[in-house]
Design a protein around this motif. Structure first.
Motif, PDB file in Angstrom:
ATOM      1  N   ILE A 177       8.082  -5.626 -70.007  1.00  6.98           N
ATOM      2  CA  ILE A 177       9.420  -6.005 -70.483  1.00  6.98           C
ATOM      3  C   ILE A 177      10.102  -4.736 -71.001  1.00  6.98           C
ATOM      4  O   ILE A 177       9.565  -4.024 -71.853  1.00  6.98           O
ATOM      5  CB  ILE A 177       9.372  -7.092 -71.574  1.00  6.98           C
TER       6      ILE A 177
ATOM      7  N   ILE B 105      10.591  -7.477 -66.413  1.00  4.37           N
ATOM      8  CA  ILE B 105      11.786  -8.130 -66.961  1.00  4.37           C
ATOM      9  C   ILE B 105      12.599  -7.075 -67.705  1.00  4.37           C
ATOM     10  O   ILE B 105      12.114  -6.453 -68.648  1.00  4.37           O
ATOM     11  CB  ILE B 105      11.400  -9.256 -67.942  1.00  4.37           C
TER      12      ILE B 105
ATOM     13  N   ILE C 164      15.794  -5.885 -70.029  1.00  7.57           N
ATOM     14  CA  ILE C 164      16.744  -6.395 -71.026  1.00  7.57           C
ATOM     15  C   ILE C 164      17.826  -5.353 -71.336  1.00  7.57           C
ATOM     16  O   ILE C 164      18.889  -5.664 -71.859  1.00  7.57           O
ATOM     17  CB  ILE C 164      16.018  -6.814 -72.334  1.00  7.57           C
TER      18      ILE C 164
ATOM     19  N   MET D 262      16.896 -10.314 -67.922  1.00 10.29           N
ATOM     20  CA  MET D 262      17.064 -11.397 -68.884  1.00 10.29           C
ATOM     21  C   MET D 262      18.489 -11.356 -69.434  1.00 10.29           C
ATOM     22  O   MET D 262      18.895 -10.351 -69.995  1.00 10.29           O
ATOM     23  CB  MET D 262      16.086 -11.242 -70.048  1.00 10.29           C
TER      24      MET D 262
ATOM     25  N   VAL E  33      19.197 -16.833 -69.922  1.00 14.12           N
ATOM     26  CA  VAL E  33      18.493 -17.715 -70.864  1.00 14.12           C
ATOM     27  C   VAL E  33      19.129 -17.569 -72.250  1.00 14.12           C
ATOM     28  O   VAL E  33      19.390 -18.556 -72.949  1.00 14.12           O
ATOM     29  CB  VAL E  33      16.974 -17.398 -70.915  1.00 14.12           C
TER      30      VAL E  33
ATOM     31  N   HIS F  34      26.196 -10.435 -67.226  1.00 13.73           N
ATOM     32  CA  HIS F  34      26.024 -10.523 -68.679  1.00 13.73           C
ATOM     33  C   HIS F  34      27.069  -9.631 -69.340  1.00 13.73           C
ATOM     34  O   HIS F  34      26.802  -8.518 -69.745  1.00 13.73           O
ATOM     35  CB  HIS F  34      24.613 -10.056 -69.051  1.00 13.73           C
TER      36      HIS F  34
ATOM     37  N   SER G 267      13.933 -15.254 -75.454  1.00 11.93           N
ATOM     38  CA  SER G 267      14.392 -15.620 -74.106  1.00 11.93           C
ATOM     39  C   SER G 267      13.542 -14.928 -73.043  1.00 11.93           C
ATOM     40  O   SER G 267      13.126 -15.545 -72.052  1.00 11.93           O
ATOM     41  CB  SER G 267      15.859 -15.234 -73.925  1.00 11.93           C
ATOM     42  N   ALA G 268      13.276 -13.646 -73.253  1.00 15.88           N
ATOM     43  CA  ALA G 268      12.457 -12.904 -72.276  1.00 15.88           C
ATOM     44  C   ALA G 268      11.026 -13.431 -72.258  1.00 15.88           C
ATOM     45  O   ALA G 268      10.388 -13.499 -71.198  1.00 15.88           O
ATOM     46  CB  ALA G 268      12.475 -11.411 -72.605  1.00 15.88           C
TER      47      ALA G 268
ATOM     48  N   MET H 163      10.611 -16.313 -69.986  1.00 18.40           N
ATOM     49  CA  MET H 163      10.531 -15.898 -68.575  1.00 18.40           C
ATOM     50  C   MET H 163       9.132 -15.377 -68.253  1.00 18.40           C
ATOM     51  O   MET H 163       8.568 -15.670 -67.191  1.00 18.40           O
ATOM     52  CB  MET H 163      11.592 -14.835 -68.283  1.00 18.40           C
TER      53      MET H 163
ATOM     54  N   CYS I 217      18.717 -16.328 -64.561  1.00 19.45           N
ATOM     55  CA  CYS I 217      18.253 -14.941 -64.712  1.00 19.45           C
ATOM     56  C   CYS I 217      19.134 -14.039 -63.871  1.00 19.45           C
ATOM     57  O   CYS I 217      19.732 -14.491 -62.898  1.00 19.45           O
ATOM     58  CB  CYS I 217      16.843 -14.760 -64.156  1.00 19.45           C
TER      59      CYS I 217
ATOM     60  N   THR J  63      10.298 -13.979 -59.063  1.00 22.18           N
ATOM     61  CA  THR J  63      11.477 -14.815 -58.823  1.00 22.18           C
ATOM     62  C   THR J  63      11.305 -15.387 -57.419  1.00 22.18           C
ATOM     63  O   THR J  63      11.468 -14.695 -56.424  1.00 22.18           O
ATOM     64  CB  THR J  63      12.783 -14.020 -58.949  1.00 22.18           C
TER      65      THR J  63
END
Ligand code: A3D
Length: 321
Positions: free
Chosen positions: A77, A118, A120, A145, A148, A177, A239-240, A243, A257, A283
């Motif tokens: 992450i 993932i 962020i 991310m 979510v 986002h 949130s992450a 996932m 996502c 995914t």
């Protein structure tokens, strides 16, 4: 990994530290906190390890400044980079964080090319795209991310407005986002009741719902303004983690996502927020839902903004062009 999973957190700042705490509490696996800042990830790892006896979790937590320590990670992450300060847009972070994604992408490529990654780091839709390019991993193993979190913000505000439980709100946000994200009312329900219908039942006006949509769009900035020095981290981290759990547990959850979209939604090879099935294959599928003309137009504004950022990335780093 046959035994415990290994979770590498690249960036051990506010979100990274929160991720480590959540992953340890949930015993998702052993955790490596990586950062370029020396001592800080090691210090956080010690502090978090000492939560174990109190909270009763078994997780080995270590800190590192060496990419070799993320070798063989199952999940990575990425929060490395800089967050926003008041008055900054996410896009203002592009130049600095693009360089960070290059270093991180190479670190992943060389040490854990089989991981599920993932991202962020902001500006999210551009950074996840760049991270995928720099790492060379398959598109289904690199995801961003945002949805979510944005959906959770929408759900929170709706629950407050209706005076209902957040557990009953299923909120849906699509698109990039940024302030052009698209909260989709037609797929937002209160325990199955469409939000507009429930608003009528509760005597909540359409303009009030529009205000909530607007607050959701600006939800990150509202927190940046209040904190004064940094951006949100509790809800982004949790949130992450949801996932990562969907991947580790092969849950086949449908989560919004930033996924790679090629063909669906009329898009041609970019990362943007869409409903995505996450399971052991990463995914596994982008779900293309019916949208109203207004929602389609809003999604177009949002994806155009993402495309502009990708062009800016290509201008800054010729290996991306
Ligand atoms: P912060 O607490 O500053 O942590 C970032 C960490 O990254 C710091 O510890 C840095 O030392 C480290 N770092 C910087 N460069 C590198 C590098 N090259 N390699 C490894 N580590 C490095 O920030 P934060 O945790 O609050 O936020 C992290 C990122 O998440 C920012 O870009 C935010 O804008 C973004 N963010 C995204 C969302 C989304 O919903 C997408 C929400 C909130 C924050």
């Amino acid at each position: 990994n046959a035994g415990r999973k290994k979770i590498a957190l690249i960036g051990s700042g506010m979100i990274g530290g929160t991720l480590a705490h959540l992953a340890a509490k949930k015993e998702m696996g052993d955790i490596v906190l990586f950062d370029i800042a020396e001592g800080m990830p090691q210090g956080k790892a010690l502090d978090l390890s000492q939560c174990g006896p109190v909270e009763g979790f078994d997780a080995k937590i270590t800190g590192s400044n060496d990419y070799a320590d993320i070798a063989g990670a199952d999940v990575v992450i990425v929060t490395a980079g800089v967050p926003r300060k008041p008055g900054m847009s996410r896009d203002d972070l592009l130049g600095i964080n693009l360089k960070v994604m290059k270093a991180v992408g190479e670190g992943i490529k060389n040490n854990c090319p089989d991981a599920f990654v993932i991202c962020i780091t902001n500006p999210l839709d551009a950074m996840v795209w760049a991270l995928r390019e720099f790492s060379g991993l398959p598109h289904n193993k690199v995801v961003g991310m945002a949805g979510v979190l944005d959906s959770a913000r929408f759900a929170t505000f709706l629950a407050w407005e209706f005076g209902c439980s957040v557990k009953d709100v299923n909120a849906f946000v699509l698109g990039g986002h940024g302030d052009t994200m698209v909260p989709v009312k037609s797929y937002t329900t209160i325990n199955g009741i469409p939000v507009d219908d429930y608003a009528k039942i509760k005597g909540v006006s359409a303009s009030r719902i529009d205000e909530i949509v607007d607050r959701t769009r600006k939800g990150g900035g509202e927190i940046v303004g209040l904190l004064g020095n940094g951006s949100a981290y509790y809800a982004p981290a949790t949130s992450a983690i949801s996932m990562a759990e969907a991947y580790i547990g092969d849950q086949k959850r449908i989560l919004p996502c930033a996924s790679y979209v090629e063909g669906k939604y009329g898009l041609d090879g970019l990362y943007v927020g869409v409903p995505t099935v996450i399971g052991a294959g990463g995914t596994e599928e982008v779900v293309e839902i019916e949208l109203s003309d207004e929602e389609k137009a809003n999604l177009k504004v949002s994806t155009d903004a993402v495309e502009e950022l990708l062009e800016a990335c290509k201008g800054l780093d010729s290996s991306l062009a």
